[in-house]
Design a protein around this motif. Sequence first.
Motif, PDB file in Angstrom:
ATOM      1  N   UNK A  23     -16.089   1.222 -24.077  1.00  0.00           N
ATOM      2  CA  UNK A  23     -15.399   0.482 -23.012  1.00  0.00           C
ATOM      3  C   UNK A  23     -15.174   1.366 -21.785  1.00  0.00           C
ATOM      4  N   UNK A  24     -14.931   2.666 -21.984  1.00  0.00           N
ATOM      5  CA  UNK A  24     -14.815   3.589 -20.850  1.00  0.00           C
ATOM      6  C   UNK A  24     -16.158   3.746 -20.147  1.00  0.00           C
ATOM      7  N   UNK A  25     -17.230   3.775 -20.914  1.00  0.00           N
ATOM      8  CA  UNK A  25     -18.565   3.858 -20.317  1.00  0.00           C
ATOM      9  C   UNK A  25     -18.882   2.588 -19.532  1.00  0.00           C
ATOM     10  N   UNK A  26     -18.484   1.429 -20.074  1.00  0.00           N
ATOM     11  CA  UNK A  26     -18.692   0.170 -19.372  1.00  0.00           C
ATOM     12  C   UNK A  26     -17.905   0.153 -18.059  1.00  0.00           C
ATOM     13  N   UNK A  27     -16.707   0.737 -18.058  1.00  0.00           N
ATOM     14  CA  UNK A  27     -15.910   0.826 -16.825  1.00  0.00           C
ATOM     15  C   UNK A  27     -16.628   1.654 -15.757  1.00  0.00           C
TER      16      UNK A  27
END
Length: 143
Positions: A23-27
């Motif tokens: 989810x941090x990578x998607x952000x």
Amino acid sequence: GALIKPWLPTELKEKRDWDISSSERLDILRDFCKFGMEHWGADARGVARTRRFLLEWLSFLHRYTPVGLLEVLPQRMNERPPPIIGRNDLETLFASDDARDWLKISELLLGKASDDFDFVPKHKANSYGDSGGGGRGKVNDWG
């Protein structure tokens, strides 16, 4: 290294291996898309151009193996770990070397691609699906 791990400066500054979540990578990718549409515009042409650059970047990002899945640290750039199954579906999607999966990621961020959109990575490193293309249809190189 920063093409594969854009959070590398943070790791160096904090002197640690960051087990960044999917989810941090998607952000990070969401920010990239926001900046791309601010630069090229949010019209169809700007979104297509942002998608093209995002897909080229994803052709590098898929090489990253999350720290939590590595058997030995640190990972060396020239080591190719075997295909992985991530800790969640998004992490597995990020690790795919199939350009059709990168298109799915782009659709999460930019909406559905047009039916005539086609993407073939410029460097062609382990990025061909079974169909040999990767996308759908044909459109000019820069949207």
